[in-house]
Design an enzyme around this catalytic site. Structure first.
Site, PDB file in Angstrom:
ATOM      1  CG  HIS B  83      -1.540   1.326   1.546  1.00  0.00           C
ATOM      2  ND1 HIS B  83      -2.581   1.869   0.830  1.00  0.00           N
ATOM      3  CD2 HIS B  83      -1.244   2.246   2.495  1.00  0.00           C
ATOM      4  CE1 HIS B  83      -2.898   3.050   1.336  1.00  0.00           C
ATOM      5  NE2 HIS B  83      -2.097   3.310   2.343  1.00  0.00           N
ATOM      6  CG  ASP B 112       6.280  17.542 -26.646  1.00  0.00           C
ATOM      7  OD1 ASP B 112       6.476  17.137 -25.483  1.00  0.00           O
ATOM      8  OD2 ASP B 112       5.615  16.922 -27.489  1.00  0.00           O
ATOM      9  CD1 TRP B 148       6.394   3.376   4.035  1.00  0.00           C
ATOM     10  CD2 TRP B 148       7.673   4.152   2.379  1.00  0.00           C
ATOM     11  NE1 TRP B 148       6.763   4.666   4.339  1.00  0.00           N
ATOM     12  CE2 TRP B 148       7.537   5.167   3.332  1.00  0.00           C
ATOM     13  CE3 TRP B 148       8.427   4.413   1.240  1.00  0.00           C
ATOM     14  CZ2 TRP B 148       8.130   6.416   3.210  1.00  0.00           C
ATOM     15  CZ3 TRP B 148       9.026   5.675   1.117  1.00  0.00           C
ATOM     16  CH2 TRP B 148       8.865   6.656   2.094  1.00  0.00           C
ATOM     17  CB  SER B 176      10.259   5.646 -14.169  1.00  0.00           C
ATOM     18  OG  SER B 176       9.170   6.474 -14.439  1.00  0.00           O
ATOM     19  CB  SER B 177      11.464   9.121 -10.304  1.00  0.00           C
ATOM     20  OG  SER B 177      10.492   8.276  -9.870  1.00  0.00           O
ATOM     21  CG  HIS B 260      12.558  14.605   5.667  1.00  0.00           C
ATOM     22  ND1 HIS B 260      11.522  14.190   6.457  1.00  0.00           N
ATOM     23  CD2 HIS B 260      12.354  15.908   5.436  1.00  0.00           C
ATOM     24  CE1 HIS B 260      10.742  15.216   6.708  1.00  0.00           C
ATOM     25  NE2 HIS B 260      11.215  16.271   6.107  1.00  0.00           N
ATOM     26  CD  GLU B 262       9.699  10.027  -2.554  1.00  0.00           C
ATOM     27  OE1 GLU B 262      10.680  10.243  -3.289  1.00  0.00           O
ATOM     28  OE2 GLU B 262       8.563   9.787  -2.987  1.00  0.00           O
ATOM     29  CE1 TYR B 264       8.783  19.359   3.652  1.00  0.00           C
ATOM     30  CE2 TYR B 264      10.729  18.050   4.074  1.00  0.00           C
ATOM     31  CZ  TYR B 264       9.682  18.804   4.537  1.00  0.00           C
ATOM     32  OH  TYR B 264       9.525  18.996   5.879  1.00  0.00           O
ATOM     33  CB  SER B 275       0.898  28.932  -5.340  1.00  0.00           C
ATOM     34  OG  SER B 275       1.393  28.492  -4.112  1.00  0.00           O
ATOM     35  CG  HIS B 309      12.664  14.526  11.474  1.00  0.00           C
ATOM     36  ND1 HIS B 309      12.551  15.729  10.836  1.00  0.00           N
ATOM     37  CD2 HIS B 309      12.022  13.656  10.683  1.00  0.00           C
ATOM     38  CE1 HIS B 309      11.878  15.584   9.722  1.00  0.00           C
ATOM     39  NE2 HIS B 309      11.551  14.333   9.601  1.00  0.00           N
ATOM     40  CG  HIS B 310      11.995  10.170   9.302  1.00  0.00           C
ATOM     41  ND1 HIS B 310      10.660  10.083   8.971  1.00  0.00           N
ATOM     42  CD2 HIS B 310      12.472  11.222   8.609  1.00  0.00           C
ATOM     43  CE1 HIS B 310      10.366  11.042   8.100  1.00  0.00           C
ATOM     44  NE2 HIS B 310      11.444  11.752   7.868  1.00  0.00           N
ATOM     45  CB  THR B 335       5.823  24.870   6.111  1.00  0.00           C
ATOM     46  OG1 THR B 335       7.029  24.153   5.880  1.00  0.00           O
ATOM     47  CG2 THR B 335       4.659  24.089   5.567  1.00  0.00           C
ATOM     48  CE  LYS B 338       6.281  26.763  -0.307  1.00  0.00           C
ATOM     49  NZ  LYS B 338       5.919  27.384  -1.577  1.00  0.00           N
ATOM     50  NE  ARG B 457       3.971   3.538  10.736  1.00  0.00           N
ATOM     51  CZ  ARG B 457       4.866   4.123   9.915  1.00  0.00           C
ATOM     52  NH1 ARG B 457       5.883   4.787  10.427  1.00  0.00           N
ATOM     53  NH2 ARG B 457       4.743   4.048   8.633  1.00  0.00           N
TER      54      ARG B 457
END
Lengths: 191, 533, 384
Positions: B83, B112, B148, B176-177, B260, B262, B264, B275, B309-310, B335, B338, B457
């Site tokens: 998931h 293009d 994951w 791909s990314s 991390h 990722e 963002y 925006s 921090h993870h 943040t 924004k 979790r």
């Protein structure tokens, strides 16, 4: 900016693609470079308590004259042996109290209860991690792999002293060894 | 922010060969057209969203009551793992890439993407990546079951053989990314129409530009991490095994160095979308355009120095914990800027609530909820209590579902008329909004409570004290899942061109080059660059 | 009237009960962090609430302004959009004010974190070792160690029986620690990463294989405190609870003494068993019990295993082949797999029983019967 000439456009594009591809390759390499960098970082900060895995060459008499008689630090030795092996690994003096700066010996035994020769490597870990930076080993069975014949019990001595610069707020620390099997011909990647 | 003086392209002879799309399947297989590829990405992402969603339904069904009812714990772990992987790499990221493909050339006045053939390749390897990942669920021993985040040694010594498939599919997703990101950067760098200076670019383009750099910087690190997992598992290396001098905690450092930024990567383009939409329906220019750009860039830079921090519970020296806590707290400043800018944009505007605006307003409020819980999680001593509980699950679903996904839905409702040339069924869209808004909060808000009360979790079964909330959460989950079928119905209707035809400028307050071309956008746009003041 | 009185009395009783329950911490909050039973956990709770209230205030201000604009600056009210789109003053202000608020948050956060770091000498050190899927506790300076396993019956998990109050949060042998003394925990793991968590102590620390981590606590109130593993550690991650009993120091010392004596008694019992043979029936009976507690999580209650993950035992090469190899794998485990070495976890009699059981259960009826002394002999003369 958009160029009118499609050839020039192509060239400009290719230039950026080449640069970005280089960045990608460098970052992939950087991912792997993080492995040795991490070790360096651990050695510098004591991160994860990976006490430095080699003899201190730069030991001077000076280090030892500075015995701090005003305090004693409680040092605990814990031994683990990886499950699935017929070893008995124990610290003969599980708790000692030492003055920082004072040279000390502690003994460990490894008993191989199987009949086959075992090659083992002890992996150290110190807690709190920062304290590992102040633990200097001058002689230790953990510096290299050990060969233990079947049905043999071997006693090892570890010689160490605590740096007298050990922060005053640390009055208890633990050195843990986990015993792992290695195949006799390869040397473990040692920090 | 940009005004177009002439966008009349049919008056001059075409420099490029002008032809319509091919017919049938070949059109999609061989296409190098940014709009076709954009559509492919978006549909692929939507299918993956439903697939990952179906797995979430399995998870919520199992957690509806305490006890094991529907699935085995091992399968449950595969569901949570896949998931997460599908939603991150299969839904959110391709959807943003799809939007980038569709909109960036049109927003900067380019004909293009810069690298059309690579564009085709970067899309078409994705279905293979996910086919491999999904197929791994059916091999003996099941698919990846280590979360994951695939922490070693659970993903190395203690995982099944399907780990090889997992590694392979992550490699393909990464390639791909990276290709997609390179394409975005080159397009933005080189293909802007004359007069489209950096500080005139729409914010969506800016945020994607910064995101693409993040992708290029960290996707290779992820590739390195999975490669190390592969060699540790199958080729006897010991990067993460203490026995050979490695360290399992090092895996977490490498993973979160990717992980991390990722996070963002999945939220910066969302900031760009909001925006764009908020000024349109406030009929007022975006407040603080320049500070938005700087805020985005500083969030991207800060994202490289907060990864640990993870990992507060892994045991770090206290000064490292303090450093990562302070840096993490610091992220709330840009943040916050924004959010304040969006509110200031709305302030004294002439606001109307079309569907994209409804989703955007919901985004601002609910994303900020996620920001608050993020700030709480940054506080190291309290994080020891929150870490690995449902509080964390609530936090990242608020930023990713009511954040990233809501922004994607808002973007779809905003640009869909431009893509199809017809106005979608607004009744259905509003139903979709209200059903999603209510159910998503029933789904995720109580997760804060069970998390604080102590529910870890990634567990298939829980103690009875959490039963009431979990029942409510599951009901919210089912409702949110079902609500997305309203969206599906709406999309199918719109793609079949059922609806009122719309003008070039669909929304009266909209600004930007994409509104200068007719609706639906022609197969080729801006073959001759527009002139911009 | 009488009815009313009864109703009121019942209500008062209910209220009194709930207040009592709340104050004694018996019924944990179902929606907020626990205050816990240590000074640190109280500090953490206060910090949590402080940050939460600051967020609420910020939320009210920001969303208040936003809602005002949403309602009063609507096009349908006929307003014309204003034209401003930047203001250096405002932008600087809302960069600096949050920064100041953050500093306000960082100060108590830092001081709590520094309070948690305490390397002063503890009164008791306990080595906590996680393994799939149980905890092992060792009192470092005392000769006491034991495993702590989930004790919730499998029938409750499978919804066949009514679930108890402590469903999934109960163990066969909880960790026992003294109150009012500094207890230090050293975490490590035998296999994958686990995380030892007791919310009431505000202690959560990862147990990393090959490394040690430490945490400490000083519990103020005697009681039973429950937590769970907090790091995904494989299939039964949800089924390895942590239960800690905090006893007053005197009671704790007595408990520890009793444990040391019990260990001696067990050694004597072991010696007695070595001298005699256990009957086949008692081996099977004991074996079934041990199998259920230690083996069924992976190999499943019916011995079929999980294909591709955990091998089945019915008719397998191990359970039908050489007895010695069977004993070997139970005693020493299998390297590189989830199969653990049970030599330290189980007594000789338990190993003998479970091997006997695995060779005779599920219709295999090999008739093999393994005695504790066989295991003793194997362990002490293996390979010969």
């Amino acid at each position: 900016m958009l160029k009118r000439d499609s050839n020039a456009q192509q060239k400009a594009n290719n230039k950026i693609v080449a640069r970005l591809a280089l960045v990608v390759v460098c970052m992939f390499a950087f991912g792997f470079a993080l492995v040795p960098l991490y070790d360096v970082f651990c050695d510098l900060t004591g991160l994860n308590g990976r006490s430095i895995q080699r003899a201190d060459a730069g030991l001077t008499a000076d280090d030892l004259t500075q015995v701090d008689n005003n305090r004693k630090v409680k040092l605990e030795f814990v031994s683990f042996s990886k499950a699935g092996h017929q070893w008995r690994f124990s610290a003969l003096e599980p708790v000692v109290r030492v003055h920082p700066g004072e040279m000390q010996n502690v003994r460990f035994t490894i008993e191989n209860t199987s009949s086959e020769t075992a090659f083992v490597q002890a992996i150290p870990s110190v807690s709190p991690g920062q304290a590992g930076l102040y633990l200097h080993k001058t002689e230790c069975f953990c510096f290299e792999q050990q060969k233990i014949e079947g049905k043999q019990k071997v006693e090892f001595v570890m010689r160490f002293y605590l740096d007298s610069a050990l922060p005053k707020d640390i009055s208890q620390m633990t050195l843990a060894y986990t015993l792992y099997a290695v195949d006799g011909n390869t040397t473990a990647r040692v920090n | 922010m940009t005004t177009v003086t002439t966008a009349n392209e049919s008056a001059t002879p075409q420099e490029h060969e002008h032809h319509g799309p091919e017919k049938g399947i070949k059109r999609w297989l061989y296409t190098t057209n940014h709009k076709d590829i954009g559509s492919l990405y978006l549909w692929f992402a939507f299918i993956m969203f439903l697939t990952g969603g179906a797995m979430a339904m399995v998870i919520r069904a199992e957690l509806f009551q305490p006890g094991l009812q529907i699935v085995e714990p091992h399968f449950f772990n595969q569901m949570t793992t896949v998931h997460g992987l599908i939603m991150v790499f299969g839904a959110v990221m391709p959807a943003f890439t799809g939007l980038a493909n569709w909109m960036i050339p049109m927003m900067i006045g380019a004909p293009d993407m810069a690298l059309p053939r690579m564009n085709n390749l970067s899309f078409w390897i994705l279905p293979f990546a996910f086919a491999i990942l999904l197929a791994s669920l059916f091999v003996e021993g099941g698919g990846p079951a280590f979360g994951w985040t695939f922490y070693a040694p659970l993903s190395t010594t203690y995982s099944g053989d399907s780990t090889a498939l997992f590694v392979f599919s992550v490699h393909i997703m990464g390639i791909s990314s990276i290709m997609g990101a390179i394409n975005v950067i080159v397009t933005i760098w080189n293909m802007r129409a004359p007069g489209m200076t950096w500080m005139k670019m729409p914010l969506f383009v800016w945020t994607w530009f910064i995101t693409a750099f993040l992708l290029i910087a960290v996707m290779p690190v992820l590739a390195g991490a999975v490669t190390m997992v592969l060699t540790d598992k199958f080729f006897g290396t010991s990067f993460f095994d203490a026995a050979g001098g490695g360290d399992p905690v090092m895996f977490q450092h490498i993973f979160w160095f990717f992980g991390h930024p990722e996070v963002y990567i999945m939220i910066l383009p969302a900031f760009g979308i909001i925006s764009t939409i908020v000024p349109t329906f406030s009929r007022k220019k975006l407040f603080g355009y320049a500070s938005m750009v700087y805020a985005t860039a500083s969030i991207a830079l800060l994202s490289f120095v907060v990864w640990a921090h993870h990992m507060f519970t892994t045991g770090m020296p206290v000064y490292a914990e303090l450093f990562f806590m302070y840096c993490t707290m610091l992220i709330s400043v840009p943040t916050g800027v924004k959010v304040f800018n969006w509110v200031a944009t709305m302030w004294k505007g002439a606001i109307s609530y079309e569907v994209p605006m409804m989703f955007s307003v919901a985004f601002i409020i609910l994303f900020t909820f996620g920001g608050f819980s993020g700030l709480m999680l940054a506080i190291t001593p309290v994080d020891f209590q929150y870490h690995d509980t449902y509080f964390v699950v609530a936090h990242f679903h608020y930023v990713l579902v009511t954040g990233a996904i809501f922004s994607l839905i808002a973007a779809t409702y905003y640009w869909l008329p431009k893509w199809t040339g017809v106005m979608y069924d607004i009744g259905l869209a509003k139903a979709h909004f209200w059903c999603s808004l209510i159910s998503v909060n029933v789904l995720f808000f109580p997760m804060h409570f069970v998390g604080l009360a102590g529910m870890p979790r990634r567990i298939p079964d829980y103690s009875v004290q959490f039963a009431d909330w979990n029942q409510i959460i599951s009901l919210g989950g089912f409702a949110f899942g079902l609500s997305q079928f309203i969206f599906l119905a709406l999309l199918i209707k719109a793609c079949r061109k059922q609806g009122e035809p719309v003008d070039a400028k669909v929304w009266d307050g909209a600004e930007g080059l994409e509104w200068e071309v007719e609706s639906p956008a022609p197969y080729h746009t801006f073959t001759k660059p527009p002139k911009i003041d | 009237m009488v009815k009313h009185y009864k109703f009121l009395a019942a209500l008062a009783l209910l209220l009194a009960n709930s207040v009592k329950a709340a104050s004694s911490g018996e019924s944990p909050s179902t929606y907020n962090l626990t205050k816990g039973v240590t000074d640190i956990s109280q500090q953490v709770y206060d910090l949590h609430m402080t940050i939460f209230y600051i967020c609420v205030v910020i939320g009210i201000v920001v969303f208040g302004v936003m809602l005002y604009a949403m309602v009063f600056h609507r096009k349908s009210r006929g307003v014309k959009a204003a034209n401003f789109h930047e203001s250096l003053k405002v932008e600087v202000a809302w960069t600096i004010i949050p920064f100041i608020i953050l500093i306000g948050m960082a100060i108590p956060a830092t001081s709590t974190l520094l309070d948690m770091e305490d390397a002063s000498e503890a009164d008791l050190t306990i080595v906590v070792t996680g393994s799939q899927w149980k905890w092992h506790y060792r009192y470092l300076e005392h000769d006491v160690e034991f495993y702590s396993l989930l004790s919730t019956p499998v029938e409750q998990i499978q919804n066949k029986w009514i679930k108890g109050d402590d469903y999934l949060l109960e163990v066969d042998k909880p960790l026992v620690i003294p109150t009012d003394r500094k207890v230090r925990f050293l975490m490590t793991s035998d296999d994958v990463i686990h995380s030892w968590w007791v919310p009431d102590f505000a202690v959560k620390k990862d147990a990393n294989p090959g490394f040690i981590n430490e945490a400490w606590t000083k519990v103020n109130e005697p009681g039973i405190y429950r937590g769970q593993c907090a790091e995904l550690c494989g299939k039964d991650h949800g089924f390895m609870p942590v239960v800690v009993t905090a006893l007053e120091p005197a009671k704790f010392d007595a408990w520890l003494q009793k444990e040391i004596e019990a260990k001696k008694a067990a050694a004597a019992e072991e010696a007695r068993l070595l001298a005699m043979n256990m009957s086949f029936d008692s081996l099977m009976k004991e074996g079934e019990k041990v199998y259920g507690a230690y083996c069924a999580a992976c190999h499943q209650a019916n011995g079929a295993g999980l294909p591709g993950v955990f091998p089945g035992l019915v008719g397998s090469a191990i359970t039908t082949g050489d007895v010695k190899e069977h004993i070997d794998i139970v005693v020493n485990g299998k390297k590189g797999t989830a199969m653990q070495a049970f030599a330290k976890q189980l007594t000789l009699a338990q190993i003998a029983a479970v091997v006997t059981y695995e060779r005779n259960a599920w219709g295999m009826n090999s008739g093999d019967s393994v005695q504790p002394k066989d295991i003793y002999q194997f362990i002490n003369n293996s390979g010969e």
